[in-house]
Design a protein around this motif. Structure first.
Motif, PDB file in Angstrom:
ATOM      1  N   ALA A 214       0.843  -1.197   0.000  1.00 53.04           N
ATOM      2  CA  ALA A 214       0.000   0.000   0.000  1.00 53.04           C
ATOM      3  C   ALA A 214       0.880   1.249   0.000  1.00 53.04           C
ATOM      4  N   PRO A 215       0.755   2.102  -1.021  1.00 57.59           N
ATOM      5  CA  PRO A 215       1.611   3.295  -1.080  1.00 57.59           C
ATOM      6  C   PRO A 215       1.253   4.310  -0.003  1.00 57.59           C
ATOM      7  N   ARG A 216       2.269   4.957   0.553  1.00 56.48           N
ATOM      8  CA  ARG A 216       2.040   5.992   1.567  1.00 56.48           C
ATOM      9  C   ARG A 216       1.627   7.313   0.915  1.00 56.48           C
ATOM     10  N   GLY A 218      -0.451   9.667  -1.233  1.00 57.05           N
ATOM     11  CA  GLY A 218      -1.829   9.654  -1.695  1.00 57.05           C
ATOM     12  C   GLY A 218      -1.970   9.768  -3.200  1.00 57.05           C
ATOM     13  N   ALA A 221      -1.298   6.372  -4.721  1.00 57.46           N
ATOM     14  CA  ALA A 221      -2.427   5.461  -4.510  1.00 57.46           C
ATOM     15  C   ALA A 221      -3.537   5.732  -5.523  1.00 57.46           C
ATOM     16  N   ARG A 225      -5.040   3.147  -8.522  1.00 59.34           N
ATOM     17  CA  ARG A 225      -6.475   2.851  -8.701  1.00 59.34           C
ATOM     18  C   ARG A 225      -6.917   3.148 -10.130  1.00 59.34           C
ATOM     19  N   GLU A 258       8.204   2.894  -3.271  1.00 60.95           N
ATOM     20  CA  GLU A 258       7.006   2.418  -2.590  1.00 60.95           C
ATOM     21  C   GLU A 258       6.393   1.160  -3.204  1.00 60.95           C
TER      22      GLU A 258
END
Length: 341
Positions: A214-216, A218, A221, A225, A258
């Motif tokens: 899970a990338p830190r 934002g 992320a 998606r 990441e």
């Protein structure tokens, strides 16, 4: 007149312990016991360091015999299953049990994180091995003298076999049956259990999202998606950088730090997964190439061969053989080593 003696059975010892993963134990047991029911010379023993009942990670209790019952006998195959906690802590008595049974075994195998028990027992030093993809980095860091293959379903090095996560115990057990008893009997076992005799691809076939940290950040992320939501969209490095509001160099550094991959590598992995899903659903190779974002038949073929070691047509054929009474499983070699990224 001399009486003809029957060949001695091959003893398969499965070593259980408190916290062991249930499927790691039962999957190989099912394969070898099914093979025995079809005429193979297997005799299965469920052992534990102290004997008696052991409690699996699922809460199910298994009744076992003590290791000492076979310590003075010749064991054909030793199977060491894994457990969720094994990468961090080895249960009391397990290493002594592994060493004892290995010393009287013709071959020693592990399922999933069972590789950590073999490693701690000193059996993997200087060898190639694999384990569950989630724990390959830990195994490499803790035991730098092991050549860890993070993509193989199973690996053979000499008389020691290691396999990947959980259901890979089925793949390994079927391969061992094939090596011992031949392709036809192994195929019958696979048909009885309704599984592939040889699973296409390696651990890299499993969900990209599931194996991605899970990338830190934002923004990163959100990008992941968007890639997963529309694999065929424009996800070139300049376009991803534009959407992220970052320079291409900065974005590449974020992916490496990441995700452990380049932007292009990650996009290709997502598109490969989309292509597999499309082929599974019955799409043609050409349509799959277009809808997955890989573009052309030739690009799709190159990506499949590089990551899975099979062509798209061969992969698709697997899912056309699931009709009742149809079987087109090719022979399985004793070592599964798909092409790695």
């Amino acid at each position: 007149m001399r009486t003809r003696q029957r060949p001695l059975p091959r003893t398969v010892a499965v070593l259980a312990y408190d916290g062991v993963r249930l499927l790691d134990v039962t999957a190989p047991l099912e394969v070898f016991s099914t093979a025995a029911g079809l005429g193979a010379r297997y005799e299965v023993a469920l052992l534990s360091p102290g004997g008696g009942a052991v409690t699996t990670s699922a809460g199910t209790r298994l009744l076992t015999d003590p290791v000492g019952q076979l310590a003075a006998s010749r064991v054909h195959t030793l199977i060491v299953p894994g457990s969720p906690g094994l990468p961090e802590e080895v249960p009391a008595g397990l290493l002594d049990a592994v060493r004892t049974l290995h010393s009287v075994s013709w071959r020693t195998t592990s399922v999933c994180t069972g590789a950590f028990a073999l490693a701690e027992a000193g059996l993997l030093r200087g060898r190639r091995a694999t384990t569950h993809w989630r724990h390959t980095t830990t195994l490499t860091r803790r035991h730098p003298d092991i050549d860890v293959d993070g993509d193989a379903i199973f690996v053979r090095d000499g008389r020691i076999y290691t396999s990947a996560g959980v259901s890979a115990g089925l793949d390994l057990a079927l391969a061992l049956v094939e090596a011992d008893e031949g392709h036809e009997l192994a195929r019958e076992v696979a048909r009885d259990l309704v599984v592939f005799l040889q699973r296409p691809g390696g651990q890299s076939q499993f969900s990209v999202a599931a194996r991605t940290p899970a990338p830190r950040h934002g923004t990163l992320a959100a990008l992941l998606r968007s890639i997963a939501a529309a694999p065929a969209a424009d996800h070139s490095l300049p376009e991803l950088a534009r959407r992220a509001g970052l320079s291409a160099r900065h974005l590449t550094r974020l992916f490496n730090e990441e995700i452990g991959d380049t932007p292009g590598g990650y996009v290709e992995a997502v598109r490969l997964e989309a292509a597999q899903t499309l082929l599974d659903a019955g799409e043609t190779v050409t349509a799959t190439a277009h809808l997955s974002g890989l573009g052309s038949d030739e690009t799709l073929r190159r990506v499949f061969l590089r990551h899975l070691g099979v062509t798209p047509s061969a992969y698709r054929a697997r899912f056309r053989t699931t009709a009742p009474g149809v079987s087109a499983n090719p022979p399985l070699s004793s070592v599964a080593r798909p092409v790695r990224r």
